[in-house]
Scaffold this active site. Structure first.
Site, short mmCIF file in Angstrom:
data_model
loop_
_atom_site.label_atom_id
_atom_site.label_comp_id
_atom_site.label_asym_id
_atom_site.label_seq_id
_atom_site.Cartn_x
_atom_site.Cartn_y
_atom_site.Cartn_z
N ASP A 99 0.85 -1.18 0.00
CA ASP A 99 0.00 0.00 0.00
C ASP A 99 0.89 1.23 0.00
O ASP A 99 1.82 1.32 0.81
CB ASP A 99 -0.86 -0.02 1.28
CG ASP A 99 -2.31 0.32 1.01
OD1 ASP A 99 -2.56 1.46 0.55
OD2 ASP A 99 -3.17 -0.54 1.25
N ASP A 206 -3.08 4.73 -2.24
CA ASP A 206 -4.12 5.28 -1.37
C ASP A 206 -4.57 6.66 -1.85
O ASP A 206 -3.74 7.50 -2.23
CB ASP A 206 -3.52 5.40 0.05
CG ASP A 206 -4.54 5.70 1.11
OD1 ASP A 206 -5.46 4.90 1.28
OD2 ASP A 206 -4.41 6.75 1.77
N GLU A 263 -6.70 4.20 -5.69
CA GLU A 263 -8.02 4.33 -5.07
C GLU A 263 -8.62 5.65 -5.52
O GLU A 263 -8.07 6.70 -5.24
CB GLU A 263 -7.83 4.31 -3.54
CG GLU A 263 -9.11 4.22 -2.79
CD GLU A 263 -8.98 4.69 -1.35
OE1 GLU A 263 -9.79 4.27 -0.53
OE2 GLU A 263 -8.08 5.50 -1.03
N HIS A 340 -10.87 -3.40 3.15
CA HIS A 340 -10.80 -3.13 4.60
C HIS A 340 -11.60 -1.90 5.02
O HIS A 340 -11.61 -1.56 6.20
CB HIS A 340 -9.33 -2.94 4.98
CG HIS A 340 -8.73 -1.76 4.29
ND1 HIS A 340 -8.50 -1.75 2.92
CD2 HIS A 340 -8.40 -0.53 4.73
CE1 HIS A 340 -8.02 -0.57 2.58
NE2 HIS A 340 -7.94 0.19 3.65
N ASP A 341 -12.23 -1.20 4.07
CA ASP A 341 -13.03 -0.02 4.41
C ASP A 341 -14.53 -0.27 4.26
O ASP A 341 -15.32 0.67 4.31
CB ASP A 341 -12.67 1.16 3.47
CG ASP A 341 -11.25 1.66 3.68
OD1 ASP A 341 -10.72 1.52 4.80
OD2 ASP A 341 -10.68 2.20 2.72
#
Ligand code: NOJ
Ligand code: CA
Length: 579
Positions: A99, A206, A263, A340-341
């Site tokens: 990430d 990210d 993202e 994970h969100d």
């Protein structure tokens, strides 16, 4: 397809290090735990693992607040453990991506410590500092009304140097100043090349569209009159210099032939998406669009009203928006429903009301994901059909800063109104980021086999782990896990149709069944998905073909289901035919 980039036909398995596998019984997942699980990961038929942040961090936002890019958070392990993991992946023919979190750092990063030390520090300009404004009564006010993504003002007053700094996420995540070329160079070196030289194969990037802010820092329009802060996405997403920065970043990445998946929140036009992923633009390999995972989230999650639900028409439109990215373009796209969100997809888009419905909908969603074009992403636990935390759990079991801020703000704004708090809880039960962060369910042992700790692990394991775990499903040919493995294998076998085929929807208006086709040069695949809890009549779309062959189904006896095409249950079936 011959000559395509390796990442197009890849299946990527996402790992959340804190919750995957704890090797030393301290209740926190770690890198050694991941290394010990590589055989399992390989057995799924995936090609790449994406590891969420494992860098050193005070963990205010679970590692998305990096205090040192070149070190590992000690409870997860060491840089040396990472080298072993990278090597072990490559030995098995797996690739590994990390990430890349470079819109902001932790306030504990040495760059920010220096930057905040004085107005004349050489790194002062590495972050975004602005003087205060004063209202008519002489009261100090932040530079503008922007709201942080986690709620509250996006500006924090710094007593020592008497200026505000910008943090689009939490107070402890100051935004880096990308306008500064020296800062950008330091980011490429420390956050990217340090790991690329160790052999990582790319990055999930990210908040990739937030580096360039609108330079005049104007106030955002007032959407929420009751609040003194306003959502300002249009002013900090897709800013004027973003594509210049990404081109520069791409030059670094191309030296290593690294893949990237960015993202991309708050970007809803095809044209806007293509600027990031068209091959000719040389920016990113692909992006995550949010249309699907944002369904039912809307404003309501942040604006203190009830969870509004979602409908199938909107889901189809969301899927179409990702499939359209590659239609007649040189771009590439992604397929995902969890990360994970997000809450778990079975709870959000299927049903976990009964074990039967849970299993059927997990398989149905697997079928949908596996037959859509783009690079496929599976989030840990999705392959066994894990579901959201039980409704009985109270706010005490939730750990995520976003969930807690939201709950406490609701409490504050409504003066602890029990009705409003109950609504807030209902929203969290569907949408909280915590659900996907519950420990991985390996077996029926203590803590679901995630950790041997006799204390409670960092997050409470789901109550259903004795009945829903990897071990049980490995022993059962009709399990969700077995189904995912089968779909992963079919996806490779029929890549021309499933990964690269052309997408078309047949029943846009139908609110119970989703029927679409995928076409390659000489084959057509038809996918029929019943999203309702009841049997639905099924009309086979007219594709001009007659010799149908059932490829896979999620009902107990697919042959029987095929014989009665008018009665399909939740989950539908998948068919394909050949000329
Ligand atoms: C997106 C990440 O996925 C999320 O977990 C994080 O809180 C924000 N970006 C901020 O880095
Ligand atoms: Ca551990």
């Amino acid at each position: 397809t011959v000559g395509e980039k390796w990442w197009k036909n890849s299946i990527i398995y996402q790992i959340y290090p804190a919750s995957f596998k704890d090797s030393n019984g301290d209740g926190i997942g770690d890198i050694k735990g991941i290394i010990s699980s590589l055989d399992y990961i390989s057995s799924l038929g995936v090609d790449v693992i994406w590891l969420c942040p494992m860098y050193d961090s005070p963990q205010i936002d679970m590692g998305y607040d990096v205090s040192d890019y070149e070190n590992v958070y000690p409870p997860y392990g060491t840089v040396q453990d990472m080298e072993v993991l990278i090597e072990a992946c490559h030995q098995r023919g797996l690739r590994i991506i990390l990430d890349l979190v470079v819109n902001h750092t932790s306030d504990q990063h040495k760059w920010f410590q220096e930057s905040r030390s004085s107005k004349t520090d050489p790194k002062r300009d590495w972050y975004i500092w602005k003087p205060a404004k004063y209202d008519a009564s002489g009261k100090r006010q932040p530079p503008n009304n922007w709201r942080s993504v986690f709620g509250g003002s996006a500006w924090e007053w710094d007593e020592k140097t008497e200026e505000y700094y910008l943090h689009l996420f939490c107070v402890e995540q100051p935004d880096v100043n990308w306008e500064n070329a020296e800062t950008r160079k330091a980011i490429y070196e420390s956050a990217m090349e340090f790991w690329l030289r160790k052999g990582v194969d790319g990055f999930r990037v990210d908040t990739v569209n937030m580096y360039s802010k609108h330079p005049d820092y104007a106030n955002a329009p007032i959407l929420d009159p009751k609040s003194d802060t306003q959502p300002a996405f249009s002013l900090f997403c897709n800013g004027p210099r973003i594509h210049e920065y990404l081109s520069e970043m791409n030059e670094v990445l191309s030296k290593y032939d690294a893949m990237t998946v960015g993202e991309l929140p708050n970007t809803h036009t095809l044209e806007g998406v293509l600027r990031y992923v068209s091959a000719a633009e040389k920016q990113l390999s692909m992006v995550f669009q949010f249309d699907l995972v944002d369904l039912g989230m809307g404003k309501d999650y942040k604006f203190l009203t009830t969870f509004p639900g979602w409908n199938l028409r909107d889901l189809k439109a969301a899927v179409k928006s990702t499939q359209d990215v590659i239609k007649g373009t040189d771009a590439w796209t992604t397929v995902f429903m969890e990360n994970h969100d997000q809450g778990r997809s079975v709870t959000r888009f299927g049903s976990d009301k009964t074990p039967e419905l849970r299993v059927r909908s997990a398989k149905m969603l697997s079928m949908m994901q596996s037959t859509l074009s783009g690079t496929q992403f599976i989030y840990q636990g999705q392959e066994i059909g894990m579901v959201n935390a039980p409704k009985e759990w109270t706010i005490d079991e939730y750990k995520d800063i976003d969930s807690l801020n939201y709950y406490h703000m609701t409490s504050q704004v409504t003066n602890k109104d029990p009705v409003e708090l109950e609504k807030a809880m209902a929203s969290l039960q569907h949408l909280a980021r915590d659900h996907s962060r519950l420990p991985m369910q390996w077996n029926a042992d203590v803590n679901g086999g995630f950790s041997s700790s006799s204390d409670k692990p960092w997050m409470r394991p789901h109550d259903n782990y004795p009945d829903l775990n990897v071990k049980l499903q490995e022993e059962d040919d009709s399990s969700v896990l077995a189904f995912w493995k089968q779909m992963n294998q079919l996806r490779k076998q029929y890549a021309d149709l499933m990964v690269f085929g052309e997408f078309e929807i047949f029943d846009e208006a139908n609110q119970s069944v989703f029927t679409f086709s995928k076409k390659s040069k000489n084959q057509t695949l038809v996918v029929v998905l019943n999203f309702s809890d009841t049997e639905q009549a099924f009309e086979r779309p007219d594709t001009g073909k007659t010799d149908w062959k059932l490829l896979v189904g999620n009902v107990e006896d697919p042959q029987e289901a095929n014989a009665k095409p008018s009665n399909i249950k939740r989950g539908g079936r998948l068919q394909q035919t050949e000329f």
